[in-house]
Enzyme design. Structure first.
Site, PDB file in Angstrom:
ATOM      1  N   LYS A   1     -20.472 -20.766  -8.345  1.00 25.71           N
ATOM      2  CA  LYS A   1     -19.896 -20.658  -9.693  1.00 25.71           C
ATOM      3  C   LYS A   1     -18.423 -20.263  -9.599  1.00 25.71           C
ATOM      4  O   LYS A   1     -17.575 -20.771 -10.336  1.00 25.71           O
ATOM      5  CB  LYS A   1     -20.682 -19.621 -10.492  1.00 25.71           C
ATOM      6  CG  LYS A   1     -20.340 -19.587 -11.978  1.00 25.71           C
ATOM      7  CD  LYS A   1     -21.091 -20.673 -12.725  1.00 25.71           C
ATOM      8  CE  LYS A   1     -20.984 -20.468 -14.225  1.00 25.71           C
ATOM      9  NZ  LYS A   1     -21.916 -21.312 -14.967  1.00 25.71           N
TER      10      LYS A   1
ATOM     11  N   TYR B   1       0.865  -1.192   0.000  1.00 23.99           N
ATOM     12  CA  TYR B   1       0.000   0.000   0.000  1.00 23.99           C
ATOM     13  C   TYR B   1       0.891   1.228   0.000  1.00 23.99           C
ATOM     14  O   TYR B   1       1.953   1.237  -0.631  1.00 23.99           O
ATOM     15  CB  TYR B   1      -0.972  -0.078   1.185  1.00 23.99           C
ATOM     16  CG  TYR B   1      -2.167   0.826   1.001  1.00 23.99           C
ATOM     17  CD1 TYR B   1      -2.985   0.724  -0.123  1.00 23.99           C
ATOM     18  CD2 TYR B   1      -2.483   1.791   1.949  1.00 23.99           C
ATOM     19  CE1 TYR B   1      -4.067   1.554  -0.311  1.00 23.99           C
ATOM     20  CE2 TYR B   1      -3.579   2.627   1.775  1.00 23.99           C
ATOM     21  CZ  TYR B   1      -4.367   2.508   0.643  1.00 23.99           C
ATOM     22  OH  TYR B   1      -5.441   3.337   0.465  1.00 23.99           O
TER      23      TYR B   1
ATOM     24  N   GLY C   1     -36.192 -20.813 -24.526  1.00 26.94           N
ATOM     25  CA  GLY C   1     -35.552 -19.827 -23.663  1.00 26.94           C
ATOM     26  C   GLY C   1     -34.122 -19.565 -24.081  1.00 26.94           C
ATOM     27  O   GLY C   1     -33.696 -19.902 -25.194  1.00 26.94           O
ATOM     28  N   ALA C   2     -33.351 -18.975 -23.162  1.00 29.47           N
ATOM     29  CA  ALA C   2     -31.990 -18.556 -23.475  1.00 29.47           C
ATOM     30  C   ALA C   2     -31.117 -19.727 -23.907  1.00 29.47           C
ATOM     31  O   ALA C   2     -30.424 -19.657 -24.928  1.00 29.47           O
ATOM     32  CB  ALA C   2     -31.382 -17.866 -22.253  1.00 29.47           C
ATOM     33  N   ALA C   3     -31.134 -20.826 -23.131  1.00 25.52           N
ATOM     34  CA  ALA C   3     -30.279 -21.960 -23.450  1.00 25.52           C
ATOM     35  C   ALA C   3     -30.696 -22.616 -24.765  1.00 25.52           C
ATOM     36  O   ALA C   3     -29.845 -22.962 -25.595  1.00 25.52           O
ATOM     37  CB  ALA C   3     -30.313 -22.982 -22.313  1.00 25.52           C
TER      38      ALA C   3
END
Length: 790
Positions: free
Chosen positions: A95, A40, A197-199
């Site tokens: 994730k 720092y 859908g998205a997938a």
């Protein structure tokens, strides 16, 4: 009750110790005042000035190049729906864990309290300076399409919505291989897609990039088939709408004579008759979670020429996003790509498809308890535990980024890059996953000799739930029921046996006679043999000896000798083994370490130390690891002529006489065993200069036990043990204070050991077993115990 137990276990997992699943760890020393002044103020000003003068230096002086943001607003969390940003945080942390363990990518999870797509884009765009890449997660359609499109257009770092493209990439690789096996061309097959859908749309678009024709798709959403002129269909779906004359078609009608069915919507909507109505050699990807559109067993039973894939790990051909996103981002980050484009996604598809056709490593065969997994109808996509994934997919993605002009720092030495990738991940995570997967492939009958304990009961319930083994509980059923009720533990499927019960008299007599026959000239009379059968350790060992169980876990409430003695007296040692030994498996930053002897032999002779070394080397091979053994001392290759050093030296000579090809050397100090540079400079003759040492053999019990405890407590290494070596059948002794996780891990090891000693069909043995058919006395109520995954 099982559902409640699982819920409680999940909550405890996330809350114990430091809450959550991730933390920030400094990569530089920060211990002294000098360190802090560099980390720092005032030292930190220097890299700041360099970056201000040359913005690309941010990759040189900060963590940006290995840092990905996992960003969500929680509007479409898998299986939970719109739960909001705060409630989605455990998923985003999870994730992050997958990014780290599969590709060594650091992650900050960011939950954004904003549902307006334009504002969401502005917020994420403003975060761009911090990250090397952005993984969008669990954002509902159609907003997710707009958000990703805008961020890709306005950011100069890779952006990918994994819910769309992860599934598309993995399913596309599987699709190419399935089509090849079924001898079909992608531009000629007719697709039925359930879900828009998205997938689903990302899958359709990527199939199109691979050669599929838009006119060959029939796409269904919750309101029916997508047809031209349907007013609620978004523009991006228009190319895949059928003629209006098909607007009354349902899924059943559409599937007649179709070549491919892809499900990405809801479960249990496809019947066996619908599968039978498809064209010759059909392909079915039933990827709805948690329940597929049709179960694997039902689909396979409907016709023999089918290739089937699901999103589930308990059946062949799992379409799992973890095969894609860690490695795609790894490749993109390593060339500082400005985006993840179509070329990079197609490169990942082809790399995964090709990897499936190459010979499968032994460690993958080990994990799935197969001799040879090979490309075919039951293997069209790599397994998640395949260690080649990182070094296969990431370079393919990086090359595609370079060839398509979006890489800012090209890779020049590909061989060095592959070595770097392989060095990023130790074998420990991979090994623990492989061991667990192998145990699940052939679960064995596990005796728990100390079942009147809440930790044991929780671990046994977990063993049954995870399908690792078939628990048999020894103890008083009333006490066990009381403990189970107090801890919400479901005992269904686990027989409870009290060796002291009157109705066990015939069994005790049978076991006592068998023991007396074995020990009648070794100091045990008939009365003692019969009496000992009331003891749970002796009773459990007799269950193993008579083939009524495969392995035993004990010792949580008993001292070590009291557990080992019955095993030695009743089960005995493997052929040629004179001394058993104790081994610990430690998961360290260097990778897995096997330590022996840590629990049994106080001061072994040279011959005994050699036998311990050979025993542990044999066990290490069970994990599909090549043993590289350092025999430890305070002396280095004759630097001391003390009796202790000479003993280790002589033991090593005996080992080499018995097994010349074993990589083993000593006597050597612990510090040198892990320092190849010093070894090369001073002792270039030793075979330990090649490869990493993974097995440590100690000169005596004191050294081994102290070292193990220090590594575990001070070094923070996770451990499994003590693992008893040299017995005919696995009996493992729990250490004092073992956690539920430790007990479960010991069971996994015991089951894997039992698999190597018995190839019998345990499922059939359980079905025929008198213990699972025996009525259970449950506080005065008679209940039938049935195995729930036999």
């Amino acid at each position: 009750m099982a559902k409640e137990h699982r819920k409680q276990e999940a909550l405890e997992y996330h809350s114990k110790g430091r809450p959550g699943k991730i933390e920030v760890v400094p990569t530089k020393d920060a211990k002294t005042q000098r360190d802090l002044s560099l980390a720092y103020s005032p030292g930190v000003a220097e890299p700041c000035k360099e970056i201000a003068a040359n913005p690309e230096d941010i990759y040189k002086y900060t963590a940006k190049g290995n840092l990905v943001a996992v960003i969500s607003n929680g509007t479409a969390v898998l299986g939970l729906g719109n739960i909001g940003p705060a409630a989605s945080k455990p998923v985003m942390e999870g994730k992050g864990v997958l990014f780290k363990i599969f590709a060594d990518i650091d992650v900050f999870d960011i939950e954004v309290n904003e549902t307006d797509p334009e504002k969401f884009v502005q917020i994420v765009k403003a975060l761009e300076p911090t990250f090397g890449g952005i993984n969008l997660e669990d954002i509902k359609a159609p907003e997710c399409f707009y958000i990703e499109q805008q961020l890709k257009a306005n950011c100069t770092i890779p952006v990918m919505h994994d819910d769309q493209h992860g599934t598309a990439i993995i399913s596309s690789a599987a699709m190419l291989n399935a089509l090849e096996l079924q001898k079909k061309k992608i531009d000629r097959v007719r697709f039925v897609i359930n879900g828009a859908g998205a997938a689903a749309m990302a899958c359709i678009k990527l199939y199109e990039s691979l050669g599929a024709k838009p006119s060959n798709f029939m796409v269904f959403d919750k309101d029916g088939i997508l047809y031209k002129g349907r007013p609620d269909v978004e523009a991006l779906k228009h190319p895949f709408c059928v003629d209006a004359k098909y607007k009354d078609w349902n899924l059943e009608k559409a599937m007649k004579d179709a070549d491919v069915f892809v499900g990405l919507s809801v479960g249990n909507v496809v019947t066996q008759q619908m599968i039978r109505s498809m064209a010759k050699n059909p392909i079915v990807f039933a990827m709805a979670n948690p329940d597929p559109e049709i179960t694997y067993d039902a689909a396979i039973a409907s016709r023999k020429d089918l290739i089937m894939a699901t999103g589930r790990s308990d059946f062949p051909n799992q379409v799992n996003n973890v095969l894609g996103f860690p490695y795609i981002f790894r490749g993109a980050l390593d060339v500082r790509a400005t985006q993840i484009n179509e070329a990079m996604k197609l490169a990942a598809v082809k790399a995964l498809a090709e990897l499936t056709k190459s010979p499968v490593p032994d460690i993958v065969n080990l994990a799935y308890n197969e001799k040879t997994i090979a490309f075919g109808p039951y293997y069209i996509i790599p397994k998640p535990v395949d260690p080649r994934l990182l070094a296969t997919v990431a370079p393919a993605v990086a090359k595609a980024a370079m060839e398509s002009g979006v890489a800012r720092t090209p890779i020049k030495d590909w061989d060095a890059y592959v070595i770097e990738l392989n060095n990023r991940l130790g074998l420990d995570n991979q090994l623990s996953r492989v061991i667990g997967a192998k145990a699940r492939k052939d679960p064995k009958r596990v005796v728990f000799a100390d079942a009147e304990n809440p930790k044991i009961l929780k671990a046994a319930a977990l063993v049954l739930e995870e399908k690792v083994g078939y628990p048999i509980l020894l103890g008083d059923i009333n006490k066990i029921n009381k403990i189970a009720a107090a801890n919400s533990i479901d005992l269904e499927g686990m027989p409870v046996i009290n060796p002291k019960d009157d109705d066990m008299e015939e069994v005790r007599k049978q076991f006592g006679e068998a023991m007396f026959k074995k020990r009648q000239r070794k100091g045990i009379n008939q009365y003692e043999a019969f009496k000992l059968m009331k003891d749970r350790n002796h009773f459990g060992c007799m269950m193993l000896e008579t083939g009524e169980a495969d392995c035993m876990i004990s010792g949580l409430s008993r001292n070590y000798p009291d557990t080992i003695r019955p095993a030695l007296q009743i089960i005995g040692t493997d052929e040629g083994v004179k001394k058993i030994a104790g081994m610990y498996l430690l998961f360290t930053k260097r990778g897995p370490l096997f330590l022996a002897d840590t629990t049994v032999n106080f001061n072994p002779t040279a011959d005994e130390l050699a036998e311990i070394t050979l025993l542990v080397a044999k066990e290490v091979r069970q994990f599909n690891v090549v043993p590289k053994v350092a025999m430890l001392s305070y002396s280095n290759f004759g630097s001391s002529n003390s009796p202790e050093a000479n003993l280790v030296r002589r033991a090593r000579e005996i080992v080499k006489q018995r097994e010349p090809n074993l990589i083993c050397d000593g006597e050597i100090q612990g510090i040198l065993a892990f320092n190849k540079e010093i070894l090369k400079d001073n002792y270039p003759f030793t075979e330990l200069v090649n490869g990493e040492v993974n097995t440590l053999v100690f000169p005596n019990l004191a050294a081994g036990n102290i070292a193990y405890n220090l590594l575990q407590e001070v070094g923070g290494a996770d451990s499994i043990g003590p693992i008893l070596l040299g017995l005919k059948k696995p009996v493992h002794v729990l250490q004092l204070g073992s956690s539920i996780r430790s007990i479960f891990n010991m069971v996994v090891i015991a089951v894997v050991d039992a698999q190597s000693k018995s190839k019998s069909d345990t499922t059939e043995q359980v079905k025929k077993s008198r213990w699972w058919k025996r009525p259970q006395k449950n506080n005065g109520t008679i209940t039938e115990t049935t195995p729930n995954h036999a």
